[in-house]
Write a protein that holds these residues in place. Sequence first.
Motif, PDB file in Angstrom:
ATOM      1  N   GLU A 602       0.829  -1.205   0.000  1.00  0.00           N
ATOM      2  CA  GLU A 602       0.000   0.000   0.000  1.00  0.00           C
ATOM      3  C   GLU A 602       0.863   1.254   0.000  1.00  0.00           C
ATOM      4  N   GLY A 603       0.445   2.242  -0.805  1.00  0.00           N
ATOM      5  CA  GLY A 603       1.062   3.557  -0.797  1.00  0.00           C
ATOM      6  C   GLY A 603       0.062   4.600  -0.321  1.00  0.00           C
ATOM      7  N   GLU A 604       0.418   5.850  -0.504  1.00  0.00           N
ATOM      8  CA  GLU A 604      -0.479   6.929  -0.112  1.00  0.00           C
ATOM      9  C   GLU A 604      -1.715   6.934  -1.008  1.00  0.00           C
ATOM     10  N   PRO A 605      -2.880   7.370  -0.470  1.00  0.00           N
ATOM     11  CA  PRO A 605      -4.087   7.450  -1.299  1.00  0.00           C
ATOM     12  C   PRO A 605      -3.874   8.349  -2.505  1.00  0.00           C
ATOM     13  N   VAL A 606      -4.509   7.990  -3.616  1.00  0.00           N
ATOM     14  CA  VAL A 606      -4.395   8.778  -4.836  1.00  0.00           C
ATOM     15  C   VAL A 606      -5.285  10.001  -4.724  1.00  0.00           C
ATOM     16  N   VAL A 607      -4.698  11.179  -4.933  1.00  0.00           N
ATOM     17  CA  VAL A 607      -5.463  12.428  -4.878  1.00  0.00           C
ATOM     18  C   VAL A 607      -5.889  12.781  -6.289  1.00  0.00           C
ATOM     19  N   ALA A 608      -7.187  12.993  -6.476  1.00  0.00           N
ATOM     20  CA  ALA A 608      -7.709  13.327  -7.795  1.00  0.00           C
ATOM     21  C   ALA A 608      -7.156  14.673  -8.236  1.00  0.00           C
ATOM     22  N   PRO A 609      -6.698  14.809  -9.467  1.00  0.00           N
ATOM     23  CA  PRO A 609      -6.151  16.092  -9.926  1.00  0.00           C
ATOM     24  C   PRO A 609      -7.221  17.164  -9.982  1.00  0.00           C
ATOM     25  N   ALA A 610      -6.810  18.383  -9.667  1.00  0.00           N
ATOM     26  CA  ALA A 610      -7.760  19.494  -9.692  1.00  0.00           C
ATOM     27  C   ALA A 610      -8.144  19.812 -11.127  1.00  0.00           C
TER      28      ALA A 610
END
Length: 743
Positions: A602-610
């Motif tokens: 597991e890595g960091e959660p994926v942040v949706a691009p603005a």
Amino acid sequence: MTTPPFTPPPVARHGVGTRLRRVAMAVALVFLAIAVARARERMLAEQKRLGERAQDNAATAARSLDAVALQAHILLESVTSLVDPSAAPERNDDVLQSVFRRVPTRFSNLYLVDTLGSNIGAGLLPAGGRGAINLWKRQYFQSALRSGAFTVGMPVKSMTIAGAPWVLPFILPMKDARSGRTIALAGASVVLDSLDAVRATRRLPTGSVLTVLDSTGDVVIRTLDADQWIGRQFPNYPARSGRVEPLGSDTIVPSDIDRIDRLFGTERMRVANWQVYVGIPVTEVFGPSRRQFTQDLLLGLIIAVGIVGIGYWLTERFVAPIASLTLDARAISDGDMTRRSLIATSDEVGTLAGAFNQMADAIVERNAQLADSQEQLRQVQKLEALGAFAGGIAHDFNNYLSSIMGHGELALEQLEANDPARLEVASVLTSAQRAADLTKQILIFSRRQVVTPAHLDVNATLRTMQRLLVRLLGESITLRSELAASLGSVYMDQGQLEQVLVNLAVNARDAMHHGGRLTIRTSRRVLPNGPFVCIEVEDSGSGIAAELQPRIFEPFFTTKDRAHGTGLGLSIAYSIVGNAGGTIAVDPACTTGARFIILLPEGEPVVAPALTGALDVPQGNAERILLVDDDPGVSLVAERLLRRGGYLVESASDASRALQQLEQASFDLLITDVVMPGMTGPQLAREAVSRHGAMRVLFISGYPDDDLLAYEIATSQAEFLPKPFSRDSLLRKVREMLDVRDG
């Protein structure tokens, strides 16, 4: 009920029995001659091997003694750096006792003497005290004093060990740092019986002996009658070289001292220049081989007599049946696969005939299996051809979609915000994007997708695959998703993750012949080696037998029939997951159907691009770009998008024209399609770099049909933009590459 004897067909029998008896006699004589020759050859080979073994014994003993001398030398060098000849003997006793407790158990004592042979320190003192020891008259002491070098002495009786065993002494002079003269001597000793060479000799057959002679022929070590021979001259040593008898590999058979013939091996020590002999009594060495020779001769004679007897017996009972069986075998070898033996007796020939018929049936079955295997191979080749065909279709289709999407975006930019046509153009772009997703799924099945690892949202990937999986499973199978609320990312290629899920879904579908349910769950698991994203794929099918579970990930292993499986799906999934640092396994606790568990780091959660607007797209600064693509539609729309983005663009329809333009002007960036007629994009890039030096290259394609390029893309050594691309993705990628170059 007695089985009637076999009545052979009317074949020519006259003279067959006589010929067979003659053949049996000839075979018996030939066999006996071969047996005699073979028995003699075995005996000579065994004697040669034993001779080589005797030489190996001597070499091993010599190296073992050299190793002890080397250890003693190293030990005494260490001791000389610790003791002080000018200090009180008691102080040196303490130092030597401390060292003695830590040295290997093979050493029986450590001591320090002055140049007159008096003891000034010892690890062990004799019962009579320090004054009971004086080495002045010892030959090795005088030799070391004269030579000033490390010396291995003639064994002496120990004065410090109970029973006064023979010990091998070692002595090393200590020299004054300024004058270089000897000021003291450090010594050590080893009990002869503790030496590995002595122990190894005692494990040899009874009567074996280890003899070590110094350069003058005096006996240094002898495992037999040591008290009688150590320190004495070996009998007739000067004339020895003229009396020995060579045998085997540098081995000899002498009769000395006790008049026992022994097979000797000999080797010279390197440290002390002593000659080592290891001898084994000839009766013990050659006795077994000679007895074996006699046994081989008797066995050969018995077999020869048996051959003659069997020949006479076969003549009366088996000639005709075997002749009939031979005719049947010839018929089968000529291609008559329906031919079978009619012999039905209950004796050995009948059994042989039955086995012959079974063999014929097995040949027919193997031929059928071979035909099935060839058909399966053809199916695999068809699948491979279909994959290549799908890749080609995807390449062309992505070119069309690139043109459609690019022109659509250009048209959308020119329309007013309230223009009714914007809705239609936006719908065209949406449909084009869906078509691009469909093309990507085709590449998944053809296994030609681009491997570009990235941080993925597993739940989002599963949602985008929903429609594909539903179509794969069919109407009789229900797809159910149970996705965890919050998950971290996984670092792998999205296409490969989709391929793993597709392979598992296809396997599940084939296991649910009459319909069922496929459930995909996601969750987060924390294990001792860190957090993992867990994907469970569970079906309600027939399940996997426990004895087959350890093999399901092996390549080409399959439980399906030849028409429905190649045995590659699970092995490919296993390889993909392993390369991503994860594991995949079948859950043995699942008793209804099958459950596969995939664990990925597991890595960091994926942040949706603005969301960004057209004004947020990075613009160019009049950089020069060379665009190479054999598709006019792609070339035209990419050129217009780049010009709108602020770049100076020149286009080329093939690699040869691109190389000409590179000769005439310099460019900040080369953008090239991968699949082109003639010279491909990767070949163009390599040729451009070889001619003009390092330059930035951006590859664009529906899929990179180049193994080296695919590897470079996967390892981030090459920049790649998949088709179809949007205006934003193209301009951002170009700006990113140019900014990296400028930085």
